[in-house]
Design an enzyme around this catalytic site. Structure first.
Site, PDB file in Angstrom:
ATOM      1  N   SER A   6     -46.045 -50.195   4.860  1.00 59.41           N
ATOM      2  CA  SER A   6     -45.132 -50.872   3.718  1.00 59.41           C
ATOM      3  C   SER A   6     -45.926 -51.896   3.059  1.00 59.41           C
ATOM      4  CB  SER A   6     -44.008 -51.573   4.301  1.00 59.41           C
ATOM      5  OG  SER A   6     -44.245 -52.396   5.410  1.00 59.41           O
ATOM      6  N   HIS A   9     -41.019 -45.493   3.733  1.00 59.01           N
ATOM      7  CA  HIS A   9     -41.408 -45.574   2.377  1.00 59.01           C
ATOM      8  C   HIS A   9     -41.799 -44.173   2.107  1.00 59.01           C
ATOM      9  CE1 HIS A   9     -41.553 -49.702   1.581  1.00 59.01           C
ATOM     10  NE2 HIS A   9     -41.635 -49.879   2.834  1.00 59.01           N
ATOM     11  N   LYS A  31     -34.211 -46.968   0.498  1.00 60.51           N
ATOM     12  CA  LYS A  31     -35.343 -47.175  -0.609  1.00 60.51           C
ATOM     13  C   LYS A  31     -35.099 -46.011  -1.469  1.00 60.51           C
ATOM     14  CE  LYS A  31     -37.994 -50.154   2.239  1.00 60.51           C
ATOM     15  NZ  LYS A  31     -38.031 -50.300   3.618  1.00 60.51           N
TER      16      LYS A  31
HETATM   17  C1  LIG Z   1     -37.839 -51.551   4.682  1.00 66.34           C
HETATM   18  C2  LIG Z   1     -38.276 -51.059   5.908  1.00 66.34           C
HETATM   19  C3  LIG Z   1     -37.484 -50.814   7.153  1.00 66.34           C
HETATM   20  C4  LIG Z   1     -36.061 -51.511   7.020  1.00 66.34           C
HETATM   21  O1  LIG Z   1     -35.142 -50.713   6.539  1.00 66.34           O
HETATM   22  P1  LIG Z   1     -33.808 -51.707   5.841  1.00 66.34           P
HETATM   23  O2  LIG Z   1     -33.019 -50.423   5.574  1.00 66.34           O
HETATM   24  O3  LIG Z   1     -34.181 -52.335   4.660  1.00 66.34           O
HETATM   25  O4  LIG Z   1     -33.459 -52.410   6.951  1.00 66.34           O
HETATM   26  C5  LIG Z   1     -38.211 -50.282   8.235  1.00 66.34           C
HETATM   27  N1  LIG Z   1     -39.482 -50.019   8.166  1.00 66.34           N
HETATM   28  C6  LIG Z   1     -40.251 -49.949   7.145  1.00 66.34           C
HETATM   29  C7  LIG Z   1     -41.329 -49.466   7.295  1.00 66.34           C
HETATM   30  C8  LIG Z   1     -39.738 -50.625   5.974  1.00 66.34           C
HETATM   31  O5  LIG Z   1     -40.488 -50.664   4.709  1.00 66.34           O
END
Ligand SMILES: *Cc1c(COP(=O)(O)O)cnc(C)c1O
Length: 390
Positions: free
Chosen positions: A185, A213, A244
């Site tokens: 990330s 991602h 996302k």
């Molecule tokens: C954003 C993210 C999460 C968490 O997801 P949310 O839905 O925002 O709680 C988990 N793992 C990774 C790699 C992320 O970037």
């Protein structure tokens, strides 16, 4: 003035805040005055938004909004209880079936967030007699899942498959589970997933991957790195987010039916937390339809990724077109904050990412691209970076 409670705790907090501030690590909230999108209103300014993970521009999509609004009318706002009590609806069930088809998986289980999905799944699947092997740059939610599971946790150096293999060879345990982000990330690089699958198979270990991602970004259908590499069946548990590329909130794991049924019994963030609202499930269902049907959206994102990485390379940064995340490493936190502020004065919203989110000495600007960015907006960012002369 209202009374201030808790003098002792207040002293703890002030001490903590002072320490963070002294190291350039204090963070502040900034309320947006617009929806997510390539342009946002913030503090009276209109800024080009490079800070959001809304990679396909679906967070404010009219189709997705309409689906959410219809479900909101039909089901109300709150879901009232956990899914195992009375919080489950046909909308949740339909979304799980839709996601299972999207992921080419036997079954899917929804969670309220990606954080909850990782923490809950790890805690459900492994315990104190087991071992988890975790990439050093894994997302905090996977790290916290390891902690909550109380399994022995072996952290292997980032993407180092040989080190992973050595760790597997020398760490016996009742159950062994390897966990990794597929797109990291804070760096945007990809896990060496084919090699990881091979090592897991050779050592009889299970594999859980976090596609947060990658969902919507990688693969023909947009189902992530596993899809892109044809590894859907070789990976035991695939986690994806609705928050996302899918533009909403929530997350899911894709796995076999017994895994889904078992995690539903055991995952504390599911059992002891109120279900996602139906409106968010309906929004995600509409978003998955768009992601699968409209590959022009993903093509636009990838055109942007290629244009931006080429521009960054011309400025002398190492930037491969691997995902929608581009770090520009500047070193110390104060420098990253100053660079972020300088970009802000040129109309660009680019966040400074600092420890503990990234290792000491690697504070950075993180650019997140969207299909909704115009070429002009990307070029504006590149020109501003050139002027910063980092
Ligand atoms: C954003 C993210 C999460 C968490 O997801 P949310 O839905 O925002 O709680 C988990 N793992 C990774 C790699 C992320 O970037």
């Amino acid at each position: 003035m209202s009374a201030r409670a808790g003098g002792v705790v207040t002293a703890w907090a002030e001490e903590g805040l002072d320490a963070l501030k002294a190291r350039g690590l204090r963070r502040y909230l900034e309320p947006l005055d617009s929806a997510q999108g390539p342009l946002v209103r913030l503090g009276g300014e209109t800024l080009v938004n490079f800070a959001s993970n809304d990679y396909l521009g679906l967070a404010a999509s009219p189709t997705v909004r309409a689906a959410a609004a219809a479900a909101l009318e039909a089901h109300g706002v709150g879901s009232g209880a956990s899914r195992l009590v009375v919080g489950d609806t046909s909308v949740h069930q339909r979304l799980e079936a839709r996601l299972a088809a999207f992921e080419h998986a036997e079954a899917v289980l929804l969670f309220n967030s990606g954080y909850a999905a990782n923490v809950g799944t790890l805690q459900a699947l492994v315990g104190p007699e087991d071992a988890v092997f975790s990439d050093a740059l894994n997302h905090a939610s996977l790290i916290d899942g390891c902690r909550l599971s109380r399994a022995r946790t072996v952290v292997y150096p980032h993407s180092d498959v040989e080190a992973l293999e050595r760790a597997l060879a020398s760490t016996p345990a009742r159950r062994r589970l390897v966990v990794t982000d597929t797109v990291f990330s804070m760096d945007g690089d990809l896990a060496p997933l084919r090699d990881i699958v091979q090592v897991c198979q050779a050592h009889g270990a299970a594999l859980l991957v976090d596609e947060a991602h990658a969902t919507g970004v990688l693969g023909e259908r947009g189902a992530g790195l596993c899809e892109a590499l044809g590894l859907e069946e070789a990976v035991d548990v695939r986690m994806g987010t609705l928050s996302k590329s899918l533009g909403g909130l929530g997350a899911y794991i894709a796995a076999s039916r017994p895994v889904v049924d078992f995690v539903l019994q055991r995952a504390r963030p599911l059992v002891y937390s109120t279900a996602l609202p139906a409106a968010l499930c309906a929004a995600a269902e509409a978003a998955v339809d768009i992601v699968e049907r409209d590959d022009a959206l993903r093509a636009r994102l990838w055109r942007n990724i290629h244009r931006f990485s080429k521009g960054l390379r011309e400025l002398g940064f190492a930037a491969e077109p691997r995902s929608a995340v581009f770090p520009v490493i500047v070193g110390e936190p104060e420098r990253a904050v100053a660079a972020s502020q300088a970009l802000r004065s040129r109309g660009l919203l680019v966040k400074a990412i600092r420890p503990p989110t990234v290792p000491e000495g690697t504070s950075r600007l993180r650019f997140c691209l969207s299909a909704a960015h115009t070429e002009g907006q990307l070029d504006l960012a590149l020109a501003a970076l050139r002027a910063l002369n980092l």
